[in-house]
Design a protein around this motif. Structure first.
Motif: not given
Length: 266
Positions: A84, A87-88, A92, A116, A148, A152
């Motif tokens: 996570a 990703m941040e 992302n 992904a 992710d 979505t």
């Protein structure tokens, strides 16, 4: 740029091509690839001679998603916490980088697009796929996790909630032709014609006004949550500014003179 670099950057006139380059492993989103991709996107953002970008994969695949084989938890975090945080801090931001580029972006999906990688492909403004390509979301049925990197967000808005949920739960491969029928992509072309078609499409986009990608993205993003009355007001507010720009004057002149408009670069 060296052929063993995880990202290859090429130019065809005012169109840049960014190629994921770990073909022997079907272009997983390994950390070095993501870092290199963000670095190259930052360079392109500042290069005012670039008017459109094509993102594609080297070899047989576009991108197979996360580099699962390299995922190892550090001693001070769980694997979930580490993922996570990564990703941040990185993944992302890669999607945000693509979505905020000041020029139009085309994804040329040349083969399997999984995990992904689906988010990377759909982050482009226009997606064109080879007939042999497919989209695949193994997250929940194979790994027990949610899709992710924006998958979505993009899927529900393009294909609708029922199809997005079905793909996410069932983990079925979505062939390029069906993705076209569902409205997920712009075009499905013969494999041998993908590069040529993507370049032609990007070249058309490169002739647009310099602010085209930013304005169109922002307008449709606004429409997602606006009422009709709110969207009508938004459209009028944008025309208030855009009609007074030189691009509009050039467009009107070209129309009256029966010629193609010539818009200045960024």
């Amino acid at each position: 740029m060296a052929d063993d670099h995880p990202i290859l950057l090429e130019r065809q006139g005012d169109v840049a091509w960014l190629k994921l380059n770990i073909p022997q492993r079907l272009n997983p989103l390994a950390q070095p690839l993501q870092v290199a991709m963000r670095e190259q996107l930052a360079v392109l953002r500042e290069d005012r001679s670039v008017r459109a970008l094509v993102i594609t994969g080297m070899g047989k695949a576009f991108c197979v998603g996360a580099d699962l084989g390299s995922m190892r938890p550090p001693s001070d975090q769980s694997l979930g916490e580490q993922t996570a945080d990564a990703m941040e801090a990185l993944s992302n931001r890669l999607i945000e980088d693509i979505r905020s580029l000041p020029f139009p972006v085309v994804s040329a999906v040349n083969g399997p697009c999984a995990g992904a990688g689906v988010g990377v492909a759909l982050a482009a403004d226009i997606v064109v796929a080879a007939q042999s390509a497919y989209f695949y979301l193994p997250f929940m049925p194979r790994l027990g996790i949610v899709p992710d990197l924006g998958s979505t967000w993009f899927l529900q808005r393009s294909a609708g909630r029922a199809r997005a949920v079905g793909l996410s739960l069932l983990g079925e491969r979505l062939p390029a032709k069906q993705a076209l029928d569902w409205g997920l992509i712009w075009a499905c072309v013969e494999d041998a014609e993908l590069a040529e078609q993507a370049q032609a499409l990007a070249q058309r986009l490169a002739q647009l006004p310099a602010h085209a990608a930013h304005e169109i993205r922002r307008t449709y993003d606004h429409a997602e949550s606006a009422s009709l009355q709110e969207q009508l007001h938004y459209e009028a507010s944008r025309q208030r500014e855009l009609i007074d720009r030189p691009e509009f004057a050039e467009g009107v002149s070209a129309f009256l003179e029966k010629r193609e408009p010539k818009f200045p670069p960024r």
